[in-house]
Design an enzyme around this catalytic site. Structure first.
Site, PDB file in Angstrom:
ATOM      1  N   PHE A   1      38.354  43.979  43.740  1.00  7.88           N
ATOM      2  CA  PHE A   1      38.989  42.854  43.743  1.00  7.88           C
ATOM      3  C   PHE A   1      37.727  41.629  43.767  1.00  7.88           C
ATOM      4  O   PHE A   1      36.965  41.787  44.473  1.00  7.88           O
ATOM      5  CB  PHE A   1      39.841  42.398  44.842  1.00  7.88           C
ATOM      6  CG  PHE A   1      41.427  41.924  44.320  1.00  7.88           C
ATOM      7  CD1 PHE A   1      41.979  42.613  43.578  1.00  7.88           C
ATOM      8  CD2 PHE A   1      41.444  40.660  44.821  1.00  7.88           C
ATOM      9  CE1 PHE A   1      43.153  42.254  43.054  1.00  7.88           C
ATOM     10  CE2 PHE A   1      42.803  40.272  44.139  1.00  7.88           C
ATOM     11  CZ  PHE A   1      43.707  40.863  43.152  1.00  7.88           C
ATOM     12  N   LEU A   2      37.900  40.629  42.808  1.00 10.66           N
ATOM     13  CA  LEU A   2      36.974  39.837  42.546  1.00 10.66           C
ATOM     14  C   LEU A   2      37.395  38.800  44.046  1.00 10.66           C
ATOM     15  O   LEU A   2      38.382  38.679  44.567  1.00 10.66           O
ATOM     16  CB  LEU A   2      37.292  38.764  41.348  1.00 10.66           C
ATOM     17  CG  LEU A   2      37.023  39.316  40.179  1.00 10.66           C
ATOM     18  CD1 LEU A   2      37.750  38.791  39.139  1.00 10.66           C
ATOM     19  CD2 LEU A   2      35.494  39.226  40.022  1.00 10.66           C
TER      20      LEU A   2
ATOM     21  N   GLU B   1      35.559  34.396  31.980  1.00  3.64           N
ATOM     22  CA  GLU B   1      35.573  33.706  33.210  1.00  3.64           C
ATOM     23  C   GLU B   1      34.154  33.732  33.703  1.00  3.64           C
ATOM     24  O   GLU B   1      33.315  34.594  33.801  1.00  3.64           O
ATOM     25  CB  GLU B   1      36.418  34.435  34.376  1.00  3.64           C
ATOM     26  CG  GLU B   1      37.898  34.203  33.799  1.00  3.64           C
ATOM     27  CD  GLU B   1      38.989  34.799  34.674  1.00  3.64           C
ATOM     28  OE1 GLU B   1      38.735  34.871  35.940  1.00  3.64           O
ATOM     29  OE2 GLU B   1      40.043  35.574  34.353  1.00  3.64           O
TER      30      GLU B   1
ATOM     31  N   ASP C   1      38.526  42.957  32.002  1.00  6.00           N
ATOM     32  CA  ASP C   1      39.486  43.218  30.970  1.00  6.00           C
ATOM     33  C   ASP C   1      39.104  43.991  29.669  1.00  6.00           C
ATOM     34  O   ASP C   1      38.841  43.514  28.623  1.00  6.00           O
ATOM     35  CB  ASP C   1      40.263  41.874  30.643  1.00  6.00           C
ATOM     36  CG  ASP C   1      41.589  42.162  29.944  1.00  6.00           C
ATOM     37  OD1 ASP C   1      42.070  43.555  29.977  1.00  6.00           O
ATOM     38  OD2 ASP C   1      42.303  41.465  29.007  1.00  6.00           O
TER      39      ASP C   1
ATOM     40  N   ALA D   1      40.186  48.467  40.114  1.00 11.50           N
ATOM     41  CA  ALA D   1      38.927  47.663  40.004  1.00 11.50           C
ATOM     42  C   ALA D   1      38.762  46.941  41.221  1.00 11.50           C
ATOM     43  O   ALA D   1      39.780  46.191  41.699  1.00 11.50           O
ATOM     44  CB  ALA D   1      38.992  46.698  38.849  1.00 11.50           C
TER      45      ALA D   1
ATOM     46  N   ASP E   1      39.568  42.661  22.048  1.00 14.09           N
ATOM     47  CA  ASP E   1      40.481  41.885  22.794  1.00 14.09           C
ATOM     48  C   ASP E   1      39.659  40.638  23.758  1.00 14.09           C
ATOM     49  O   ASP E   1      39.762  40.937  25.147  1.00 14.09           O
ATOM     50  CB  ASP E   1      41.573  42.642  23.651  1.00 14.09           C
ATOM     51  CG  ASP E   1      42.590  41.992  24.399  1.00 14.09           C
ATOM     52  OD1 ASP E   1      42.828  40.836  23.887  1.00 14.09           O
ATOM     53  OD2 ASP E   1      43.144  42.339  25.471  1.00 14.09           O
TER      54      ASP E   1
HETATM   55  N1  ATP Z   1      38.752  42.926  39.620  1.00 12.13           N
HETATM   56  C1  ATP Z   1      39.674  41.856  39.800  1.00 12.13           C
HETATM   57  N2  ATP Z   1      40.182  41.358  40.820  1.00 12.13           N
HETATM   58  C2  ATP Z   1      41.071  40.297  40.843  1.00 12.13           C
HETATM   59  N3  ATP Z   1      41.506  39.577  39.592  1.00 12.13           N
HETATM   60  C3  ATP Z   1      41.138  40.451  38.401  1.00 12.13           C
HETATM   61  C4  ATP Z   1      40.127  41.522  38.227  1.00 12.13           C
HETATM   62  N4  ATP Z   1      40.129  41.656  37.064  1.00 12.13           N
HETATM   63  C5  ATP Z   1      40.850  40.780  36.491  1.00 12.13           C
HETATM   64  N5  ATP Z   1      41.443  40.061  37.286  1.00 12.13           N
HETATM   65  C6  ATP Z   1      42.390  38.657  36.911  1.00 12.13           C
HETATM   66  O1  ATP Z   1      43.599  39.416  36.253  1.00 12.13           O
HETATM   67  C7  ATP Z   1      43.713  38.755  35.262  1.00 12.13           C
HETATM   68  C8  ATP Z   1      44.358  39.647  34.297  1.00 12.13           C
HETATM   69  O2  ATP Z   1      43.633  40.856  34.326  1.00 12.13           O
HETATM   70  P1  ATP Z   1      43.285  41.636  32.893  1.00 12.13           P
HETATM   71  O3  ATP Z   1      42.818  40.530  31.930  1.00 12.13           O
HETATM   72  O4  ATP Z   1      42.381  42.631  32.925  1.00 12.13           O
HETATM   73  O5  ATP Z   1      44.578  42.114  32.457  1.00 12.13           O
HETATM   74  P2  ATP Z   1      45.437  42.061  31.144  1.00 12.13           P
HETATM   75  O6  ATP Z   1      46.962  42.650  31.322  1.00 12.13           O
HETATM   76  O7  ATP Z   1      44.766  42.550  30.224  1.00 12.13           O
HETATM   77  O8  ATP Z   1      46.125  40.590  30.967  1.00 12.13           O
HETATM   78  P3  ATP Z   1      45.861  39.698  29.762  1.00 12.13           P
HETATM   79  O9  ATP Z   1      47.226  40.221  29.081  1.00 12.13           O
HETATM   80  O10 ATP Z   1      46.228  38.403  30.190  1.00 12.13           O
HETATM   81  O11 ATP Z   1      44.668  39.854  29.120  1.00 12.13           O
HETATM   82  C9  ATP Z   1      42.384  38.121  34.613  1.00 12.13           C
HETATM   83  O12 ATP Z   1      42.250  37.119  33.984  1.00 12.13           O
HETATM   84  C10 ATP Z   1      41.659  37.981  36.010  1.00 12.13           C
HETATM   85  O13 ATP Z   1      41.734  36.602  36.350  1.00 12.13           O
HETATM   86 MN    MN Z   2      44.094  41.858  28.346  1.00 11.52          MN
END
Ligand code: ATP
Ligand code: MN
Length: 545
Positions: free
Chosen positions: A355-356, A430, A445, A353, A425
């Site tokens: 990066f934000l 955000e 996510d 993905a 889920d």
């Molecule tokens: N493309 C991105 N670039 C930068 N940061 C990101 C990006 N996508 C997600 N994040 C950050 O990373 C965090 C975790 O990502 P994500 O929710 O996809 O993973 P997760 O393992 O499912 O986490 P969780 O278990 O907390 O739900 C997000 O809350 C977000 O703040």
């Molecule tokens: Mn998640």
């Protein structure tokens, strides 16, 4: 002779006594067996009945998608979540209720799907492997083009259900570049340009050409460094490329056709890298443009991860008994030897993905984290308020930022999006702080989407079912997918075929998209029926339906 005769008599007596005893024993055995038999049959009958009831509940369920009086999707939903018995009683009772609602819910979801599919063109409903009770007795009806909904689009009679709230990107839509007074330097990467072009109302424009460039970079550029992303429940890697380009990688864990384990909850489900890829494409096809670009890529686990990994990650590498290189990283759930990620033999697929942005701007830097109003309990026995409170939407509608502007409709879009992918889920979301409240929620996510292609989880549509609102622009899209010329599954297939790890989705997931489109349309039709113009929202009060 007399002795002999007596002997014989005695013998005869013994023999007849013996015979009687044997007979009695036999009778007893037969009786006992009969008893069991009856009990068995009784059990069987009960089982049969409950199965039958399930079928009736589903197919019949007094739910006729075409009948105006029926409660429709909301009724299905209420049966599952809003029944009084579900929210009260002893612990045991509630556990039972939860179990019943779980098993019943499956049926109700599927059957609602079948009903909607039947109404939407009778393409066989949600029947699939493992859905033995799914036999629709309904005759397939001709393709329902939802002409009633199409007509409503031309009037504003139902503006309280079909809301004209498409974000107008031509006004008051500053870019991050404008907000931060930053311009891309001459040698800025595609990702940095992309980030600076993000606007208040969408991540990228409909005509944007940078999306493809950003995807291409993540697929083609050499990887320079690999770091584990802190936090979260599952392993994620930050992949660093030259020129400060970064991607968030979720590695492959399972083959495409692996379904969510039947006894897993949404919060114990593993993440699927393909779900992240597919979700980005779906978000783009839906016209939301609220998900960052995601691409698939196959890495060499030795040269592209191990040799570039930071020290902490490096410590978790090991060689498996079959001599594959594996690692598990550190996280709160699935980061141990039994959940390791292994090369096959040294190749590893993942989702990447873009990066934000992480630009700083005084005290308004970064992103704001919001609790999703329709968040689930994340507990195996507890229910969330929205699952038991029939007036929940009225409550949400009164609370900022849902009481004005775009946010409530954004949640409806998100519900549509999540229902299509089957993602349960959605605990938080955000937004970019710098844009305040009149901005879009990021679609982030999606790793837990695309897990159950043969089940349509109606509760994900709860926001739409309970509030009975949807953006007009979203409804138009859904009608286009449903009526063609191209179905959603075709559009997704075309879009996903460009990805390096294509085929991204298992065919049943694509089929599910079309089926679920029909179900959403049916839900909107139900809402229309329940909310005639000039009346207060009846959807909240008709628990009796
Ligand atoms: N493309 C991105 N670039 C930068 N940061 C990101 C990006 N996508 C997600 N994040 C950050 O990373 C965090 C975790 O990502 P994500 O929710 O996809 O993973 P997760 O393992 O499912 O986490 P969780 O278990 O907390 O739900 C997000 O809350 C977000 O703040
Ligand atoms: Mn998640």
């Amino acid at each position: 002779m007399a002795v002999l005769r007596t002997m014989k008599l005695k013998e005869r007596l013994f023999i007849s006594l013996g015979a009687t005893l044997v007979l009695l024993t036999l009778l007893l055995i037969v009786d006992v067996q009969m008893d069991f038999g009856v009990a068995n049959r009784h059990l069987l009958q009960q089982q049969h009945q409950s199965q039958h009831q399930k079928i009736r509940f589903g197919n019949g369920n007094d739910y006729d998608a075409t009948a105006a009086g029926a409660g429709g999707m909301l009724h299905e939903f209420k049966r599952k979540f809003l029944q009084k018995s579900n929210s009260s009683g002893s612990k045991e009772a509630s556990t039972q209720a939860a179990a019943a609602s779980q098993s019943g819910g499956v049926t109700s979801g599927q059957d609602a799907a079948a009903a909607a599919a039947a109404a939407a063109g009778g393409s066989g409903g949600a029947a699939g492997p493992g859905t033995g009770t799914m036999h629709s007795t309904r005759k397939p009806t001709p393709h329902d083009r939802y002409v009633d909904l199409q007509k409503l689009l031309l009037t504003d009679e139902y503006y309280h259900v079909i809301v004209d709230n498409a974000p107008d990107v031509s006004v008051d839509n500053p870019t991050l570049s404008e907000m931060l007074h930053r311009t891309a330097s001459a040698n800025a990467s595609n990702l940095e340009r992309f980030q600076l072009r993000i606007t208040k109302k969408e991540l990228y424009s409909e005509q944007d050409t940078l999306v493809d460039a950003v995807l291409r970079d993540m697929i083609k550029l050499p990887i320079q460094h690999v770091v584990q992303k802190e936090g979260g429940t599952q392993l994620k890697l930050i992949i660093e490329y030259p020129n400060d380009i970064k991607a968030l990688m979720k590695p492959m864990r399972f083959p495409r056709d692996q379904q969510t384990l039947p006894n897993h909850f949404y919060f114990t489900d593993y993440e699927r890298h393909t779900a992240e890829i597919a979700a980005f494409h779906l978000d783009r096809i839906l016209g939301f443009r609220r998900a960052m670009p995601v691409a698939g890529r196959t890495l060499n686990i030795t040269t592209e991860i191990y040799q570039l990994a930071e020290e902490n990650l490096l410590k978790t590498f090991f060689v498996s008994p079959s001599l594959n290189l594996c690692f598990h990283g550190k996280c709160s759930y699935y980061c141990d030897t039994s959940h390791a990620i292994c090369g096959n033999p040294d190749l590893l697929e993942g989702s990447f993905a873009a990066f934000l942005p992480n630009f700083e701007s005084g005290n308004r830097k970064g992103r704001k984290l919001w609790r999703h109003p329709w968040r689930r309990s994340y507990h195996k026995r507890k229910k969330a308020q929205w699952e038991t409170d029939a007036n929940y939407c009225a409550l949400v509608r009164d609370i900022p930022p849902y009481d004005e502007g775009r946010r409530l409709y954004d949640l409806m879009d998100m519900a549509v999006f999540d229902f299509l992918t089957g993602n349960m889920d959605r605990h938080h979301y955000e937004t970019f702080k710098i844009y305040g409240n009149e901005t879009f929620p990021l679609h982030l996510d999606h790793g837990r989407g695309f897990g159950r292609p043969f089940q349509d989880e109606l509760s994900i549509l709860a926001p739409v079912l309970q509030c009975c609102v949807i953006r007009k622009s979203t409804l138009i899209r859904l009608l286009e997918f449903h009526n063609g010329p191209k179905t959603l599954s075709q559009l997704m297939n075309e879009s996903l075929s460009n990805d390096p790890v294509s085929p991204v989705l298992w065919q049943p997931h694509l089929d599910a998209l079309d089926r679920r489109t029909g179900i959403i349309l049916q839900s909107i039709r139900d809402c229309i029926k329940r909310n005639p113009p000039g009346e207060v929202d009846a959807s909240e009060n008709d628990l009796s339906s």
